[in-house]
Design a protein around this motif. Structure first.
Motif, PDB file in Angstrom:
ATOM      1  N   ARG A 158      -3.100  14.191  -4.743  1.00  0.00           N
ATOM      2  CA  ARG A 158      -2.319  13.216  -3.989  1.00  0.00           C
ATOM      3  C   ARG A 158      -2.652  11.791  -4.432  1.00  0.00           C
ATOM      4  NH1 ARG A 158      -2.721  16.257   1.812  1.00  0.00           N
ATOM      5  NH2 ARG A 158      -4.759  16.745   0.940  1.00  0.00           N
ATOM      6  N   GLY A 159      -3.882  11.603  -4.891  1.00  0.00           N
ATOM      7  CA  GLY A 159      -4.210  10.316  -5.495  1.00  0.00           C
ATOM      8  C   GLY A 159      -3.427  10.077  -6.767  1.00  0.00           C
ATOM      9  N   LEU A 160      -3.239  11.128  -7.556  1.00  0.00           N
ATOM     10  CA  LEU A 160      -2.435  11.001  -8.769  1.00  0.00           C
ATOM     11  C   LEU A 160      -0.978  10.655  -8.447  1.00  0.00           C
ATOM     12  CD1 LEU A 160      -3.837  14.018 -10.809  1.00  0.00           C
ATOM     13  CD2 LEU A 160      -4.119  11.602 -11.347  1.00  0.00           C
ATOM     14  N   MET A 161      -0.473  11.230  -7.376  1.00  0.00           N
ATOM     15  CA  MET A 161       0.881  10.873  -6.948  1.00  0.00           C
ATOM     16  C   MET A 161       0.961   9.397  -6.571  1.00  0.00           C
ATOM     17  SD  MET A 161       1.991  14.165  -4.629  1.00  0.00           S
ATOM     18  CE  MET A 161       3.398  13.293  -3.965  1.00  0.00           C
ATOM     19  N   ASP A 162      -0.040   8.902  -5.855  1.00  0.00           N
ATOM     20  CA  ASP A 162      -0.079   7.488  -5.497  1.00  0.00           C
ATOM     21  C   ASP A 162      -0.178   6.617  -6.749  1.00  0.00           C
ATOM     22  OD1 ASP A 162       0.086   7.753  -2.716  1.00  0.00           O
ATOM     23  OD2 ASP A 162      -2.074   8.076  -2.524  1.00  0.00           O
ATOM     24  N   LEU A 163      -0.996   7.037  -7.687  1.00  0.00           N
ATOM     25  CA  LEU A 163      -1.165   6.270  -8.913  1.00  0.00           C
ATOM     26  C   LEU A 163       0.153   6.145  -9.666  1.00  0.00           C
ATOM     27  CD1 LEU A 163      -3.666   5.009 -10.460  1.00  0.00           C
ATOM     28  CD2 LEU A 163      -3.502   7.002 -11.957  1.00  0.00           C
ATOM     29  N   GLU A 164       0.913   7.226  -9.705  1.00  0.00           N
ATOM     30  CA  GLU A 164       2.196   7.200 -10.406  1.00  0.00           C
ATOM     31  C   GLU A 164       3.166   6.214  -9.762  1.00  0.00           C
ATOM     32  OE1 GLU A 164       5.581  10.508 -11.108  1.00  0.00           O
ATOM     33  OE2 GLU A 164       3.687  10.858 -12.170  1.00  0.00           O
ATOM     34  N   ARG A 165       3.017   6.011  -8.446  1.00  0.00           N
ATOM     35  CA  ARG A 165       3.888   5.067  -7.738  1.00  0.00           C
ATOM     36  C   ARG A 165       3.242   3.684  -7.611  1.00  0.00           C
ATOM     37  NH1 ARG A 165       5.133   8.702  -2.504  1.00  0.00           N
ATOM     38  NH2 ARG A 165       2.987   9.368  -2.956  1.00  0.00           N
ATOM     39  N   ASN A 166       2.152   3.492  -8.365  1.00  0.00           N
ATOM     40  CA  ASN A 166       1.432   2.222  -8.397  1.00  0.00           C
ATOM     41  C   ASN A 166       0.829   1.858  -7.044  1.00  0.00           C
ATOM     42  OD1 ASN A 166       0.532   0.284 -10.278  1.00  0.00           O
ATOM     43  ND2 ASN A 166       1.928  -1.239  -9.416  1.00  0.00           N
ATOM     44  N   ARG A 167       0.541   2.843  -6.233  1.00  0.00           N
ATOM     45  CA  ARG A 167      -0.145   2.615  -4.956  1.00  0.00           C
ATOM     46  C   ARG A 167      -1.639   2.786  -5.216  1.00  0.00           C
ATOM     47  NH1 ARG A 167       3.617   6.293  -0.836  1.00  0.00           N
ATOM     48  NH2 ARG A 167       5.578   5.185  -1.152  1.00  0.00           N
ATOM     49  N   LEU A 168      -2.226   1.807  -5.859  1.00  0.00           N
ATOM     50  CA  LEU A 168      -3.567   1.963  -6.389  1.00  0.00           C
ATOM     51  C   LEU A 168      -4.625   2.076  -5.296  1.00  0.00           C
ATOM     52  CD1 LEU A 168      -3.313  -0.534  -9.375  1.00  0.00           C
ATOM     53  CD2 LEU A 168      -2.870   1.915  -9.352  1.00  0.00           C
ATOM     54  N   THR A 169      -4.491   1.276  -4.235  1.00  0.00           N
ATOM     55  CA  THR A 169      -5.472   1.348  -3.148  1.00  0.00           C
ATOM     56  C   THR A 169      -5.425   2.702  -2.455  1.00  0.00           C
ATOM     57  OG1 THR A 169      -5.296  -1.047  -2.800  1.00  0.00           O
ATOM     58  CG2 THR A 169      -6.265   0.257  -1.027  1.00  0.00           C
ATOM     59  N   ASP A 170      -4.203   3.203  -2.214  1.00  0.00           N
ATOM     60  CA  ASP A 170      -4.065   4.531  -1.604  1.00  0.00           C
ATOM     61  C   ASP A 170      -4.649   5.611  -2.513  1.00  0.00           C
ATOM     62  OD1 ASP A 170      -2.806   3.432   0.578  1.00  0.00           O
ATOM     63  OD2 ASP A 170      -0.783   3.848  -0.148  1.00  0.00           O
ATOM     64  N   ALA A 171      -4.414   5.449  -3.821  1.00  0.00           N
ATOM     65  CA  ALA A 171      -4.947   6.421  -4.775  1.00  0.00           C
ATOM     66  C   ALA A 171      -6.466   6.481  -4.690  1.00  0.00           C
ATOM     67  CB  ALA A 171      -4.509   6.066  -6.191  1.00  0.00           C
ATOM     68  N   ILE A 172      -7.102   5.323  -4.658  1.00  0.00           N
ATOM     69  CA  ILE A 172      -8.563   5.287  -4.593  1.00  0.00           C
ATOM     70  C   ILE A 172      -9.058   5.933  -3.307  1.00  0.00           C
ATOM     71  CG2 ILE A 172     -10.559   3.750  -4.375  1.00  0.00           C
ATOM     72  CD1 ILE A 172      -9.195   1.912  -6.411  1.00  0.00           C
ATOM     73  N   GLU A 173      -8.355   5.724  -2.201  1.00  0.00           N
ATOM     74  CA  GLU A 173      -8.757   6.357  -0.944  1.00  0.00           C
ATOM     75  C   GLU A 173      -8.728   7.875  -1.057  1.00  0.00           C
ATOM     76  OE1 GLU A 173      -6.341   4.812   2.169  1.00  0.00           O
ATOM     77  OE2 GLU A 173      -7.266   2.819   2.145  1.00  0.00           O
ATOM     78  N   HIS A 174      -7.668   8.404  -1.685  1.00  0.00           N
ATOM     79  CA  HIS A 174      -7.595   9.860  -1.896  1.00  0.00           C
ATOM     80  C   HIS A 174      -8.721  10.326  -2.813  1.00  0.00           C
ATOM     81  CE1 HIS A 174      -4.111  11.149   0.310  1.00  0.00           C
ATOM     82  NE2 HIS A 174      -3.327  10.270  -0.266  1.00  0.00           N
ATOM     83  N   TYR A 175      -9.012   9.558  -3.859  1.00  0.00           N
ATOM     84  CA  TYR A 175     -10.076   9.934  -4.779  1.00  0.00           C
ATOM     85  C   TYR A 175     -11.427   9.943  -4.065  1.00  0.00           C
ATOM     86  CZ  TYR A 175      -6.636   8.928  -8.479  1.00  0.00           C
ATOM     87  OH  TYR A 175      -5.521   8.902  -9.273  1.00  0.00           O
ATOM     88  N   GLN A 176     -11.631   8.977  -3.189  1.00  0.00           N
ATOM     89  CA  GLN A 176     -12.890   8.944  -2.434  1.00  0.00           C
ATOM     90  C   GLN A 176     -13.001  10.146  -1.496  1.00  0.00           C
ATOM     91  OE1 GLN A 176     -12.496   4.963  -0.853  1.00  0.00           O
ATOM     92  NE2 GLN A 176     -13.701   4.062  -2.512  1.00  0.00           N
ATOM     93  N   ASP A 177     -11.872  10.566  -0.929  1.00  0.00           N
ATOM     94  CA  ASP A 177     -11.877  11.794  -0.120  1.00  0.00           C
ATOM     95  C   ASP A 177     -12.229  13.005  -0.986  1.00  0.00           C
ATOM     96  OD1 ASP A 177     -11.223  10.461   2.214  1.00  0.00           O
ATOM     97  OD2 ASP A 177      -9.060  10.805   2.003  1.00  0.00           O
ATOM     98  N   ALA A 178     -11.722  13.016  -2.210  1.00  0.00           N
ATOM     99  CA  ALA A 178     -12.052  14.103  -3.137  1.00  0.00           C
ATOM    100  C   ALA A 178     -13.542  14.101  -3.454  1.00  0.00           C
ATOM    101  CB  ALA A 178     -11.242  13.963  -4.425  1.00  0.00           C
ATOM    102  N   GLU A 179     -14.098  12.922  -3.643  1.00  0.00           N
ATOM    103  CA  GLU A 179     -15.530  12.807  -3.909  1.00  0.00           C
ATOM    104  C   GLU A 179     -16.349  13.312  -2.723  1.00  0.00           C
ATOM    105  OE1 GLU A 179     -19.321  11.703  -5.473  1.00  0.00           O
ATOM    106  OE2 GLU A 179     -17.387  12.150  -6.419  1.00  0.00           O
ATOM    107  N   SER A 180     -15.874  13.045  -1.512  1.00  0.00           N
ATOM    108  CA  SER A 180     -16.569  13.532  -0.319  1.00  0.00           C
ATOM    109  C   SER A 180     -16.508  15.054  -0.217  1.00  0.00           C
ATOM    110  CB  SER A 180     -15.965  12.901   0.940  1.00  0.00           C
ATOM    111  OG  SER A 180     -16.163  11.503   0.947  1.00  0.00           O
ATOM    112  N   ALA A 181     -15.364  15.618  -0.636  1.00  0.00           N
ATOM    113  CA  ALA A 181     -15.193  17.074  -0.562  1.00  0.00           C
ATOM    114  C   ALA A 181     -16.094  17.804  -1.538  1.00  0.00           C
ATOM    115  CB  ALA A 181     -13.732  17.444  -0.817  1.00  0.00           C
ATOM    116  N   MET A 182     -16.311  17.214  -2.718  1.00  0.00           N
ATOM    117  CA  MET A 182     -17.204  17.823  -3.706  1.00  0.00           C
ATOM    118  C   MET A 182     -17.877  16.714  -4.498  1.00  0.00           C
ATOM    119  SD  MET A 182     -16.536  20.879  -6.494  1.00  0.00           S
ATOM    120  CE  MET A 182     -15.735  19.867  -7.739  1.00  0.00           C
TER     121      MET A 182
END
Length: 330
Positions: A225-249
């Motif tokens: 979902r971060g990649l989807m945000d990145l494709e739409r140039n929603r960079l802050t949202d993308a980073i939030e999803h990536y941080q959630d991914a980091e928390s998950a693993m």
């Protein structure tokens, strides 16, 4: 991003580890429940658990060298490992295991689904489709097996650009068995055909339906979902999803790679370079070495950038010489 999507979604699915039918579930270590595994999840722990299972199957094969199911199982485990590590060695090992599985099988038989998964990882989608056709011929199949094959067919058809056929196959798979993996594959198709809203809903449902032991799919649901945000140039949202991914693993280099990419696009070259420095320690892949060089250049370090770009070129040439098919595919 294309490399990431192909590697993960074709090996086992949306996200990535499909613990059903085509790739059997990895059981928890003795005394651990799914809840406790999730609480102790990390990239290192996930890799250790996989390595334990690989070692166990190899030990069984010493006494049962003609066991088709165990060679097939070993191939699936190595594909799961490749999703974590991104290493060509793991993909190569998976291919070797499935080749042996067919060698020890009666003529005309073999683990076609396992070989289809390996073909897909190699981006040989036509060959994957042919094996899936063989897998569904012959004896009567359960609805779950039909659904699994349809899901894999949908993924291969999508990657061949046959979107309408892919959608029909995935919808049939979901009708038969509404798994997170089929939902994720349909989400990818929806995303890549421009329907982001439907894709997000499908990914949400897929995540809520995953109750497995492995942490990697949980991380992947956030990462994709971060990649989807990145494709739409929603960079802050993308980073939030990536941080959630980091928390998950925690500790997965693939997540940190994408955080670095987003940081660089936000103009924070210093933070991006620092992250890439960590990433290339874990995964010295040619494209990541080059990305580190780009981040260094953007951070005003041209000499260092040139050094890492040269390292990337040497790594790319080394990979092409050692694994010409693999490096070409990815």
């Amino acid at each position: 991003m294309n490399r990431l999507i192909v590697l993960t979604l074709t090996v086992a699915a949306g996200c990535t580890s499909e613990p059903a039918r085509e790739i059997q579930p990895l059981g928890p270590a003795r005394g651990l429940t799914p809840k406790s595994l999730a609480a102790n999840a990390s990239y290192t722990n996930e890799l250790e658990r996989l390595d334990t299972r690989i070692a166990a199957v190899n030990a069984q094969l010493v006494h049962l060298p003609t066991s088709t199911s165990r060679h097939s199982r070993l191939s699936s485990l190595y594909l799961s490992r490749s999703k974590l590590t991104g290493r060509y060695e793991d993909i190569d090992a998976a291919g070797n295991a499935v080749r042996i599985a067919f060698e020890v099988s009666p003529k005309g038989t073999g683990p076609f689904i396992a070989r289809a998964a390996w073909h897909a990882t190699m981006t040989r989608f036509s060959e994957a489709l042919a094996d899936l056709e063989r897998a569904q011929s012959g004896a009567a199949m359960s609805a779950e097996r039909k659904a699994s094959i349809a899901s894999l067919r949908g993924n291969a058809l999508y990657n061949l650009g046959r979107n309408a056929e892919a959608r029909r196959a995935l919808e049939e798979s979901i009708r038969l068995d509404r798994t997170p993996w089929a939902l994720s594959r349909l989400a990818l198709l929806s995303w890549k055909t421009g329907d982001f809203e439907i894709a997000e809903k499908l990914y949400d449902e897929a995540e809520s339906g995953y109750h497995g032991r492995e942490a990697e799919p949980r991380a992947w649901f956030h990462l994709i979902r971060g990649l989807m945000d990145l494709e739409r140039n929603r960079l802050t949202d993308a980073i939030e999803h990536y941080q959630d991914a980091e928390s998950a693993m925690p500790g997965w280099w693939l997540v940190r790679e994408h955080i670095a990419e987003a940081k660089l696009r936000l103009g924070d070259a210093k933070a991006a370079a620092e992250l890439y420095a960590e990433v290339v320690e874990d995964a010295p892949k040619a494209e990541l070495l080059a990305a580190y060089g780009d981040a260094l250049a953007a951070n005003g370090q041209p000499k260092e950038a040139t050094l890492w770009r040269k390292k990337a070129k040497r790594q790319r040439e080394s990979d092409a010489a050692r694994w010409p098919t693999l490096s070409h595919s990815h």
